[in-house]
Design an enzyme around this catalytic site. Structure first.
Site, PDB file in Angstrom:
ATOM      1  N   CYS A   1       0.836  -1.200   0.000  1.00  0.00           N
ATOM      2  CA  CYS A   1       0.000   0.000   0.000  1.00  0.00           C
ATOM      3  C   CYS A   1       0.874   1.254   0.000  1.00  0.00           C
ATOM      4  CB  CYS A   1      -0.917   0.015   1.206  1.00  0.00           C
ATOM      5  SG  CYS A   1      -2.014   1.459   1.251  1.00  0.00           S
TER       6      CYS A   1
ATOM      7  N   LYS B   1       2.343  -9.823   0.718  1.00  0.00           N
ATOM      8  CA  LYS B   1       1.767  -9.183  -0.468  1.00  0.00           C
ATOM      9  C   LYS B   1       2.570  -7.918  -0.726  1.00  0.00           C
ATOM     10  CE  LYS B   1      -2.517  -7.902  -2.797  1.00  0.00           C
ATOM     11  NZ  LYS B   1      -2.053  -6.670  -3.444  1.00  0.00           N
TER      12      LYS B   1
ATOM     13  N   HIS C   1       1.863  -7.859  -6.559  1.00  0.00           N
ATOM     14  CA  HIS C   1       1.214  -6.861  -7.409  1.00  0.00           C
ATOM     15  C   HIS C   1       2.246  -6.464  -8.466  1.00  0.00           C
ATOM     16  CE1 HIS C   1      -1.531  -3.071  -7.669  1.00  0.00           C
ATOM     17  NE2 HIS C   1      -1.008  -3.372  -8.852  1.00  0.00           N
TER      18      HIS C   1
ATOM     19  N   GLY D   1      -2.883  -7.716 -10.048  1.00  0.00           N
ATOM     20  CA  GLY D   1      -2.744  -6.451 -10.766  1.00  0.00           C
ATOM     21  C   GLY D   1      -3.295  -6.505 -12.172  1.00  0.00           C
TER      22      GLY D   1
END
Length: 345
Positions: free
Chosen positions: A97, A136, A168, A209
């Protein structure tokens, strides 16, 4: 014990403000096999906040993973222990994030610049729980965009026992791009994720993604162990309509009216607990996307379910906009969805 890669074959991404327990329940009605993730919850929120509000979930959501945010090994270990006791199937650490608020807390994507600290965090969590503890992350951050660095990052975490990496397939810009822009502007490099699997065949890699369809997911599964869908599922939960048959060998293909009926029953139960109808209905807006009456359904819910005292009857009335049936209880003649399988975890 080694983790079965099949458990991560298809999953729905953790999405802040979206993948709460109500949306996860809706997704589980659409697919029995897909793996679910919570929104990111910070370690400090779990340690000091309202744990039932943050952590409660319906048993049918299994397999379901708790995603944590944090950077203090001791706090993450305690939060992971609580998540295990709460019944989650997996603990996942957010390393992707890029929001300013998350950066300000010293966690999320900025942690990719501190592999030693991240390894300490994972070592502490793995020591604290018997569940799989997974990562992640992005391909890189800012100008730190180098496959060699990414491979060393993965190798570092693998050295402390991390087996599952959800990647991602974009880097993150920590300054200058909003979280939304960070999901769209940095270049997708699926080849880098494929290469990680080639270089570390003993580890499990899940690609995330830009994946919008099951056909795209199937193509990626030729190269990696799993695929994670995100906003495509929120924009239309029925993108998962064929997921169980195609990826899990389950003869399960729900109908939209069946799912709506089950969600009404779910809403009635949650309303009894004091949950506002809009907390549930907002996730149902796209349930009839692309279907006749779908725009009327969405408009009716948007106008009526948001009212503070709205009851489940609003959902029945919204269904009239779809079915044009005067007595909504006639859909009770539909076969009810079987109870979602729970042995997939």
């Amino acid at each position: 014990m080694a983790i079965d890669p099949a458990l991560h074959r298809l999953s729905v991404a953790p999405m802040l403000d979206w993948t709460d327990r109500h949306f996860r329940y809706l997704v589980r009605l659409c697919s029995r096999g897909v793996r679910l993730y919570t929104e990111m919850v910070t370690d400090r929120a779990i340690l000091h906040g309202n744990r039932p509000r943050l952590l409660d979930f319906d048993p049918s959501e299994h397999p379901v993973a708790l995603q944590l945010g944090g950077s203090d090994p001791a706090l993450l270990a305690e939060a992971a222990r609580i998540g295990q006791d709460w019944g989650y199937d997996e603990i996942n650490l957010n390393l992707g994030c890029p929001s300013e608020r998350v950066q300000g807390g010293g966690f999320g994507a900025c942690l990719m610049k501190e592999p030693d600290l991240v390894a300490e965090c994972f070592a502490a969590m793995r020591e604290a729980v018997q569940l799989p503890v997974t990562a992640k992350h992005r391909l890189g951050v800012d100008d730190l965009e180098d496959y060699g660095y990414l491979a060393r990052f993965v190798e570092k975490l693998a050295s402390v026992g991390v087996e599952v990496f959800i990647v991602h397939a974009r880097k993150a810009w920590l300054q200058g791009l909003s979280p939304k822009e960070n999901r769209e502007i940095p270049e997708l490099r699926y080849g880098w994720v494929y290469r990680l699997k080639e270089d570390f065949p003993h580890l499990i890699f899940v690609l995330n993604g830009g994946v919008k369809t099951l056909d795209e997911a199937g193509a990626h599964l030729e190269h990696v162990d799993g695929v994670m869908l995100g906003r495509a599922v929120y924009e239309d939960p029925f993108v998962l309509e064929e997921a169980d048959r195609r990826f899990f060998g389950l003869e399960h293909r729900p109908q939209r009216l069946q799912v709506a009926q089950a969600m009404i029953a779910y809403a009635e139960a949650r309303l009894e607990e004091g949950v506002p109808l809009w907390s549930i209905a907002r996730h149902m807006l796209n349930l009839f996307k692309g279907q006749r009456g779908g725009k009327r359904w969405r408009r009716y819910l948007s106008e009526h379910a948001i009212r503070p005292q709205a009851k489940a009857q609003v959902l029945w009335e919204a269904l009239e906009q779809v079915t044009k049936t005067p007595t909504l209880r006639t859909i009770a003649s539909l076969p009810k969805l079987e109870k979602p399988l729970q042995q997939c975890s």
